[in-house]
Motif scaffolding. Structure first.
Motif, PDB file in Angstrom:
ATOM      1  N   THR A 170      78.097  31.959  38.675  1.00  0.00           N
ATOM      2  CA  THR A 170      78.628  31.902  37.467  1.00  0.00           C
ATOM      3  C   THR A 170      78.541  33.086  36.747  1.00  0.00           C
ATOM      4  OG1 THR A 170      77.459  29.592  37.159  1.00  0.00           O
ATOM      5  CG2 THR A 170      78.282  30.366  35.216  1.00  0.00           C
TER       6      THR A 170
ATOM      7  N   LYS B 105      86.453  29.369  35.833  1.00  0.00           N
ATOM      8  CA  LYS B 105      86.525  28.337  34.945  1.00  0.00           C
ATOM      9  C   LYS B 105      85.408  27.282  35.392  1.00  0.00           C
ATOM     10  CE  LYS B 105      90.131  25.369  33.299  1.00  0.00           C
ATOM     11  NZ  LYS B 105      90.395  25.556  31.839  1.00  0.00           N
ATOM     12  N   SER B 106      85.558  26.715  36.768  1.00  0.00           N
ATOM     13  CA  SER B 106      84.742  25.622  36.989  1.00  0.00           C
ATOM     14  C   SER B 106      83.124  25.633  36.889  1.00  0.00           C
ATOM     15  CB  SER B 106      85.204  25.019  38.508  1.00  0.00           C
ATOM     16  OG  SER B 106      84.738  26.044  39.142  1.00  0.00           O
TER      17      SER B 106
ATOM     18  N   TRP C 229      81.789  27.819  34.930  1.00  0.00           N
ATOM     19  CA  TRP C 229      81.498  27.749  33.422  1.00  0.00           C
ATOM     20  C   TRP C 229      81.674  26.605  32.831  1.00  0.00           C
ATOM     21  CZ3 TRP C 229      78.844  31.207  30.541  1.00  0.00           C
ATOM     22  CH2 TRP C 229      78.693  32.414  31.109  1.00  0.00           C
ATOM     23  N   GLU C 230      82.698  25.671  33.168  1.00  0.00           N
ATOM     24  CA  GLU C 230      82.720  24.276  32.921  1.00  0.00           C
ATOM     25  C   GLU C 230      81.384  23.645  32.965  1.00  0.00           C
ATOM     26  OE1 GLU C 230      87.430  23.303  32.750  1.00  0.00           O
ATOM     27  OE2 GLU C 230      86.054  23.027  34.592  1.00  0.00           O
ATOM     28  N   ASN C 231      80.652  23.952  34.242  1.00  0.00           N
ATOM     29  CA  ASN C 231      79.284  23.423  34.266  1.00  0.00           C
ATOM     30  C   ASN C 231      78.250  24.162  33.318  1.00  0.00           C
ATOM     31  OD1 ASN C 231      80.212  21.751  36.396  1.00  0.00           O
ATOM     32  ND2 ASN C 231      79.991  23.539  38.044  1.00  0.00           N
TER      33      ASN C 231
ATOM     34  N   GLU D 245      83.578  27.956  24.334  1.00  0.00           N
ATOM     35  CA  GLU D 245      84.142  26.682  24.975  1.00  0.00           C
ATOM     36  C   GLU D 245      85.715  26.578  25.058  1.00  0.00           C
ATOM     37  OE1 GLU D 245      82.360  22.178  24.193  1.00  0.00           O
ATOM     38  OE2 GLU D 245      81.713  23.927  23.002  1.00  0.00           O
TER      39      GLU D 245
ATOM     40  N   ILE E 163      86.895  29.078  27.525  1.00  0.00           N
ATOM     41  CA  ILE E 163      86.925  28.433  28.797  1.00  0.00           C
ATOM     42  C   ILE E 163      88.037  27.257  29.152  1.00  0.00           C
ATOM     43  CG2 ILE E 163      85.470  27.282  30.519  1.00  0.00           C
ATOM     44  CD1 ILE E 163      84.618  30.183  30.146  1.00  0.00           C
ATOM     45  N   ALA E 164      88.317  26.528  27.951  1.00  0.00           N
ATOM     46  CA  ALA E 164      89.269  25.673  28.014  1.00  0.00           C
ATOM     47  C   ALA E 164      90.474  26.117  28.474  1.00  0.00           C
ATOM     48  CB  ALA E 164      89.039  24.670  27.087  1.00  0.00           C
TER      49      ALA E 164
END
Ligand code: GTP
Ligand code: SPV
Ligand code: MN
Length: 596
Positions: A412, A557-558, A560-562, A590, A593-594
């Motif tokens: 991450t 991205k994935s 940071w989504e976690n 948020e 990242i989105a």
């Protein structure tokens, strides 16, 4: 509350002697002669084994149950629970005092009570602070002499101002007459208690490190962070270093990493990059005050290094090795070689065939057990460090141009990125995360939030602390404040191997950060902050491919989504005092990242 009678120190010493009932009272003066005398007591008691290979140096092993800080037994007893906050253990001060008074009653029976006056910072310095530790451990006396400015000079200051932190310590093992002492007395029931408003520390049951050397974490971080909140300065878990670039421009950098995450190593870095020079100001604690010019100045309140031994070697941290070679050091929970030297995992490539382990057992290479405890430490005078900067004892400190935050994360977090501004930088500090290490008891390798690397060391509410950091931007102009960076030396590949070589190669990251500070920008905006452009980190003479560099700097991205839900949970845990500005930063992250 501390009363300012003519001899408040003597009164306190009398009061504690009445409570703890020692056989003798000894006032430490810090002299060479006294040091020899204390060392001889420790040798006689078989606590210290003199090393044949290093002058005035000693091998020492603790009780196997007393090897690290005990965070679950550490308390911030502010008057109001809401002043300790959700990250600290709290108990009503009166209730805690009555528990402690019972434990300390007679706890020094059969032992000598040492009165240890000490200064944090140079004696007489504008920002220096004073304390007196009372302890029944001669090992603590020997260690405090290395770690603080201890003795007559500090006592003179205290006698002038009558201002000092009362730091009471007992190993909690009264000695009955006729019973033989053990080499490492301690008590399974431990309490490490700070009373911030009263400026008092009571520590019971442990003789090890930050639990027992009360000038360090208990005073210079827990009590001092509270004082900093009240008085407008910062007490931080930070190293301080001086970098001179090839064009002879000097920058001072402070860095906050959690325990056993690389502060000592970065502070003594031996740069891989030609023409760059790194010198050391401090390796664990920084006090930051505003100077008259509106900049933040950092000083190191300590006098020595209490460094993690394992992993410290000629290949990783040669300057620490040179420091301890000069002697005057205490080694605790490392292994003893057959020819009277110390050894630990990672010191040399060649592994000795036979050692005495930290458990005092015969150890042969290939053994499944470690020869040294993972939190074994060297305690050594800072003045001996070959890279110590001449200004390390400058009482006004050094002006900081960059602050690094960082932790131990296998994914991450990229090798380095920069905060967009102060508020974003405070967000990075507040959300700092790291895997737990052996520096504290408990499970190792668990990811937790460790805000500003201060989770175990904050003397007040974390929400108030974040506000205090944010408020600095209203004291001075953003231009005067240090630039903030986040680093992670510990990202791993799929096979669990570190992606980045670390240690001396971290000078490449220092170089990029200094270029950013100087405005020679070579970065781009990313979802999480400013990331080095491809090629911006100098990889000359480093065998690392552009693909690997991209991986080490990758913002996934994935991943940071976690991460975001974990930050959410953390902010909720802080509760009502969580500053709205930091919630805004989280929303912004948020969104970024989105839309990646
Ligand atoms: P405390 O004294 O507990 O506050 O620790 P510290 O932050 O000073 O940590 P230290 O520099 O002693 O490093 C702890 C461990 O991390 C040692 O075993 C080091 O060898 C290792 N370490 C330090 N820097 C690096 C690095 O850049 N890369 C890797 N892989 N390991 C490192
Ligand atoms: C730490 O744990 O951050 C240390 C070691 O520096 S101790 O002094 O034991 O707290
Ligand atoms: Mn530390």
């Amino acid at each position: 509350m501390q009363t300012k009678t003519l001899d408040n120190l003597q009164e306190w010493v009398d009061e504690i002697a009445l409570l703890t009932k020692p056989d003798k009272i000894y006032w430490c003066n810090g002299s060479e002669l006294e040091s020899e005398h204390i060392n001889n007591i420790l040798i006689e008691k078989k606590v210290f084994t003199p090393l044949k290979k290093k002058p005035r140096s000693f091998w020492c092993t603790s009780d196997p149950s007393d090897v690290a800080r005990v965070e679950d037994r550490t308390f911030i007893c502010s008057k109001e629970e809401s002043d300790a906050g959700p990250t600290n253990n709290w108990m009503d001060p009166d209730e805690m005092k009555s528990i402690l008074e019972e434990l300390f009653d007679g706890s020094m029976n059969g032992r000598t009570m040492y009165v240890i006056p000490f200064a944090m910072g140079v004696v007489g310095g504008r920002n220096s602070k004073y304390g007196v530790q009372i302890s029944d451990s001669p090992y603590v006396v020997a260690s405090m002499r290395i770690m603080t400015r201890m003795g007559e000079e500090a006592l003179k200051e205290i006698r002038k101002t009558h201002e000092f932190v009362k730091a009471l310590h007992s190993v909690g093992a009264p000695l009955l007459s006729g019973v033989e002492d053990v080499t490492w007395p301690c008590n399974p029931n431990k309490y490490i208690v700070q009373f911030p408003e009263d400026k008092e520390i009571w520590s019971f049951g442990s003789g090890y490190g930050g639990n027992a050397l009360l000038g360090k974490k208990c005073y210079a971080l827990r009590i001092a962070s509270y004082l900093g909140w009240k008085e407008g300065f910062l007490a931080e878990h930070m190293l301080i270093l001086k970098v001179t670039s090839p064009d002879k421009i000097i920058n001072y950098i402070a860095a906050a990493f959690p325990s056993a995450c690389g502060k000592t190593n970065l502070a003594m870095l031996d740069p891989a990059l030609q023409g760059w020079k790194v010198e050391t100001i401090g390796d664990d604690i920084a006090w930051l005050h505003f100077g008259d010019d509106g900049r933040l100045y950092a000083s190191n309140p300590e006098n020595g290094f209490f460094g993690v031994a394992p992993g410290t070697g000629w290949a990783t941290n040669p300057n620490a090795m040179r420091t301890i070679e000069l002697g005057n050091s205490i080694f605790t929970n490392v292994a003893l070689t057959d020819d009277g030297d110390v050894w630990w995992e990672g010191m040399t490539e060649e592994i000795p065939t036979h050692l005495t382990s930290w458990k005092r057992q015969s150890w042969t290479s290939g053994s499944s057990e470690l020869s040294s405890h993972p939190n074994s430490r060297f305690c050594t005078p800072a003045s001996q460090c070959p890279t110590i900067a001449p200004e390390w004892e400058n009482p006004d400190g050094v002006p900081i141009s960059a602050i690094f935050f960082g932790g131990r994360r296998d994914s991450t977090l990229p090798l380095v990125f920069q905060a967009r501004n102060w508020q974003h930088g405070v967000f990075l500090g507040a959300t700092l995360s790291s895997e737990t290490t052996a520096a504290a008891t408990g499970e190792v390798g668990v990811v937790r939030r460790d805000p500003f690397a201060m989770l175990p060391f904050l003397g007040y509410h974390a929400g108030d602390y974040f506000k205090h950091w944010l408020s600095l931007a209203s004291v001075t102009s953003e231009n005067n404040l240090p630039k903030i960076f986040y680093v992670n030396w510990f990202r791993k590949d799929r096979n669990g191997k570190f992606l980045w070589p670390g240690f001396s190669e971290n000078s490449r990251v220092l170089k990029w950060a200094i270029e950013q500070v100087r405005g020679e920008t070579s970065s781009r905006e990313s979802a999480i902050g400013l990331i080095p452009l491809p090629g911006a980190i100098d990889t000359e003479n480093l065998n690392i491919s552009p693909e690997l560099m991209a991986e080490v700097l990758n913002v996934s991205k994935s991943e940071w989504e976690n991460e975001i839900p974990l930050i959410h949970k953390w902010f909720e845990f802080i509760g009502d005092k969580m500053p709205l500005e930091l919630w805004d930063e989280l929303s912004f992250l948020e969104e970024n990242i989105a839309s990646m």
